[in-house]
Scaffold this active site. Structure first.
Site, mmCIF file in Angstrom:
data_model
loop_
_atom_site.group_PDB
_atom_site.id
_atom_site.type_symbol
_atom_site.label_atom_id
_atom_site.label_comp_id
_atom_site.label_asym_id
_atom_site.label_seq_id
_atom_site.Cartn_x
_atom_site.Cartn_y
_atom_site.Cartn_z
ATOM 1 N N ASP A 227 43.451 -40.834 75.260
ATOM 2 C CA ASP A 227 44.268 -41.396 76.335
ATOM 3 C C ASP A 227 43.332 -41.651 77.505
ATOM 4 O OD1 ASP A 227 45.974 -41.879 78.548
ATOM 5 O OD2 ASP A 227 47.592 -40.759 77.591
ATOM 6 N N VAL A 286 56.575 -42.290 66.594
ATOM 7 C CA VAL A 286 57.854 -42.112 67.295
ATOM 8 C C VAL A 286 57.765 -42.717 68.687
ATOM 9 C CG1 VAL A 286 58.532 -40.044 66.012
ATOM 10 C CG2 VAL A 286 57.167 -39.811 68.093
ATOM 11 N N ALA A 287 56.823 -43.667 68.878
ATOM 12 C CA ALA A 287 56.620 -44.281 70.192
ATOM 13 C C ALA A 287 57.324 -45.630 70.266
ATOM 14 C CB ALA A 287 55.125 -44.426 70.464
ATOM 15 N N ARG A 288 56.615 -46.698 69.926
ATOM 16 C CA ARG A 288 57.156 -48.048 69.944
ATOM 17 C C ARG A 288 56.672 -48.780 68.703
ATOM 18 N NH1 ARG A 288 60.296 -46.399 72.684
ATOM 19 N NH2 ARG A 288 60.937 -46.917 74.798
ATOM 20 N N ASP A 312 59.734 -43.952 63.012
ATOM 21 C CA ASP A 312 61.041 -43.867 63.662
ATOM 22 C C ASP A 312 61.352 -45.131 64.451
ATOM 23 O OD1 ASP A 312 63.426 -42.410 64.478
ATOM 24 O OD2 ASP A 312 62.510 -42.279 66.467
ATOM 25 N N GLU A 317 64.330 -54.018 65.754
ATOM 26 C CA GLU A 317 65.285 -52.981 65.378
ATOM 27 C C GLU A 317 66.703 -53.523 65.394
ATOM 28 O OE1 GLU A 317 64.628 -49.503 67.797
ATOM 29 O OE2 GLU A 317 62.634 -49.164 66.954
ATOM 30 N N HIS A 336 65.300 -44.739 64.706
ATOM 31 C CA HIS A 336 65.022 -44.492 66.132
ATOM 32 C C HIS A 336 65.793 -43.262 66.625
ATOM 33 C CE1 HIS A 336 63.500 -46.726 69.941
ATOM 34 N NE2 HIS A 336 63.477 -45.433 70.131
ATOM 35 N N LEU A 337 65.485 -42.136 66.017
ATOM 36 C CA LEU A 337 66.189 -40.890 66.314
ATOM 37 C C LEU A 337 65.410 -39.954 67.230
ATOM 38 C CD1 LEU A 337 67.574 -39.978 62.754
ATOM 39 C CD2 LEU A 337 68.758 -41.150 64.620
ATOM 40 N N GLY A 338 64.302 -40.430 67.789
ATOM 41 C CA GLY A 338 63.441 -39.543 68.575
ATOM 42 C C GLY A 338 64.166 -38.759 69.644
ATOM 43 N N ALA A 339 65.082 -39.406 70.353
ATOM 44 C CA ALA A 339 65.804 -38.734 71.436
ATOM 45 C C ALA A 339 67.190 -38.296 71.020
ATOM 46 C CB ALA A 339 65.904 -39.660 72.642
#
Length: 600
Positions: A227, A286-288, A312, A317, A336-339
């Site tokens: 990063d 699990v980002a984008r 995810d 989508e 897309h279940l990350g949250a």
């Protein structure tokens, strides 16, 4: 004393400027006072100013995607809430002109057209989640619209889902489950790999990436991270080594993606980067979805470079049911279940509702995306200087007459504090607000101050003068100079030819302490009359008598002179605006050479 100078080309303002920030046709917010509010202990205490003041009517908040009941309840206590889901772009553009705030998740595109269609009414966009790639931040900033997100509430949920996918992928859980349910018992086919001792590369070491790294360390994995913006000491504190992008992808057994989708990160994993990876690498995202070139990933899976992938998120989508990637036998997928935990959904709803309501109230938005963040304790300390900065800007620009307009502004801060200990971004924004609002139809706030000045060709330079003495107070004085203009009050021109005003904070109250080369001392409350006169007895009485006859209350009066019986400048603070006739009568006093009324 020592001076250090930095130059800033500042943008110009977009909506309309007065001393209020319009939220709707019936609601006005004053930015002359500030209030502080923290986000109930979530994350670090960092804030940004939008506006303050009272409401004459309830604002309207459009909730365009499903939001948890707890968040909706908070919104309804303060605003009229319109829950309209699955709006087409055309429907959103039509409805937005009636709304003061908009709340979306990842499925609604908040484009430039949305901001343009709002007609300037839209003041806050709340993204219920972390990513803001579906919001046009440049357009939001141009239109003075604050964008806030909910970056903390779903952090743990997303990290847990990443770890769940990591383990499920390594042990073929999804494939084995489907096999057993199909009546098969293929133990030899679904032999997995262990996580202990393997190297995990965390790509993006923000909140979620950090939490994934913590959990992976607990599983016995060796964790490295890439990063370009992450501080090395934060990584070292949890036993993670920061490495280059190429080193991360070349040495990792597992790669977990946690970066935002930007032009730089779009399709970051592609044929070229897959070619640099260790054969048999496993990838979790699990980002984008857009950070992976999905066609290139299929080719890497088919060739064996990538052994498995757990996804995810997807570029589009929902993805097509016929997608080769979705149907690939070495890929496990979730929608897309990350949250998507009960706790995270409630937390996100509350966090975004608090941010939007706080911003509309004029409190400090702790999760602003498109405005500079200022620590709460710094802003609290600077509060009287923020008021001083705006009023000095307003005074200075009202002294301008003729010429080609305001193009060059110099701000000088005198302080005993080192430059690194004095954050002037809020002060600069408020000076910009003070200079531009009185002469334009633009609303100016901390969001769009720099942009507005730049668009209007206003160049602002900042100079800091380091004073000797105790740094207990953040500032000794602020001076504003406007160059290459004529002045309607000639005495405001300094020896070097610029309009110059200077002020200090005394006992928490902003004071005007210099006009041109004349020292004065008048509280910046109400409005001010400046008179240049010949210094002689009885002048204060004559001017006061004229104002008293019109029942104009004088709050403060100060005289600055070159020498006895020579030229002097009288600064008079008044609570009310005198009539033109009264100002004319003052100007007709034989000893008065010029007079100007300045409205604060």
């Amino acid at each position: 004393m020592a001076a250090s100078t930095s130059t800033l080309n500042v943008p110009s303002l977009n909506p309309k400027l007065s001393s209020s920030l319009s939220i709707s046709s019936t609601a006005q917010f004053s930015i002359s006072s500030l209030s502080l509010r923290a986000a109930h202990g979530r994350g670090s205490r960092r804030f940004v100013v939008l506006a303050t003041g009272g409401l004459d009517a309830k604002p309207t908040v459009l909730v365009a995607e499903k939001l948890g009941a707890a968040g909706l309840d908070l919104l309804k206590e303060f605003a009229n809430v319109d829950c309209s889901y699955n709006l087409s772009p055309e429907e959103l553009n039509t409805k937005i002109s009636l709304c003061d705030a908009l709340i979306v998740r990842s499925g609604t595109k908040v484009s430039r057209e949305v901001f343009e269609s709002s007609g300037g009414r839209l003041k806050v966009v709340g993204r219920a989640g972390v990513g803001i790639d579906n919001v046009d931040l440049a357009a939001a900033t141009e239109h003075g619209c604050l964008v806030v997100n909910a970056p903390t509430a779903n952090t743990v949920a997303a990290a847990e889902h990443g770890i769940a996918l990591l383990a499920a992928m390594a042990r073929n859980v999804a494939q084995a489950d489907a096999s057993v349910k199909a009546g098969k018992w293929l133990r030899n086919k679904y032999v997995g790999v262990s996580l202990v001792g393997k190297t995990l590369a965390v790509m993006g070491f923000g909140k979620v990436g950090t939490e994934v790294a913590r959990r992976a360390k607990g599983l016995g994995m060796h964790v490295i991270a890439h990063d370009p913006y992450a501080p090395a000491d934060r990584a070292r504190a949890i036993g993670v080594e920061l490495v280059t992008f190429d080193e991360a992808i070349a040495t990792a057994d597992f790669i977990s993606l946690h970066m935002p989708l930007t032009p730089t990160t779009s399709k970051m994993l592609n044929d070229e980067t897959f070619g640099k990876m260790k054969k048999g690498v496993r990838i979790v995202n699990v980002a984008r979805g857009g950070v992976i070139d999905e066609e290139a990933l299929v080719r890497a899976l088919d060739s064996g470079i990538v052994a498995q992938a757990a996804l995810d998120v997807f570029t589009k989508e929902p993805p097509s049911p016929e997608s080769k990637l979705v149907q690939h036998e070495n890929v496990i997928v979730t929608p897309h279940l990350g949250a998507s935990t009960v706790e995270a959904q409630e937390g996100v709803a509350i966090e975004i509702a608090e941010a939007v309501v706080g911003a509309l109230k004029g409190e400090l938005a702790s999760t602003a995306v498109n405005a500079p963040m200022v620590p709460a304790e710094v802003l609290s300390e600077l509060k009287p200087y923020v008021i001083l900065a705006e009023k000095l800007g307003r005074l200075a620009v009202q002294l301008v007459t003729g010429g080609s307009g305001v193009k060059s502004v110099k701000v000088t801060y005198a302080s005993a504090r080192a430059p690194d200990d004095l954050d002037t971004r809020v002060l600069r924004a408020m000076i910009t607000k003070g200079i531009i609002e009185p002469i334009s139809s633009v609303f100016v706030n901390l969001v769009n101050a720099d942009f507005t000045a730049k668009q209007r060709g206003v160049r602002i330079t900042e100079e800091r003068i380091l004073l000797d003495g105790s740094p207990e107070a953040p500032l000794d004085s602020i001076q504003v100079q406007i160059a290459n203009v004529e002045s309607k009050f000639a005495s405001a021109i300094s020896d070097t030819g610029e309009i110059r005003v200077e002020g200090r904070v005394k006992d928490g109250v902003p004071h005007l302490t210099r006009v041109g080369s004349f020292e004065v001392d008048v509280s910046l409350e109400g409005s001010i009359i400046l008179c240049r006169q010949v210094d002689q007895p009885g002048m204060i009485g004559k001017v006061g008598s004229i104002l008293g006859q019109e029942n104009v209350n004088v709050s403060f009066m100060s005289v600055g002179r070159i020498a006895p019986r020579k030229q002097a400048v009288m600064a008079i603070g008044v609570d009310d605006q005198p009539s033109k006739e009264s100002l004319q009568r003052i100007g007709e006093i034989p000893a008065v050479e010029e007079i100007v009324f300045l409205k604060l």
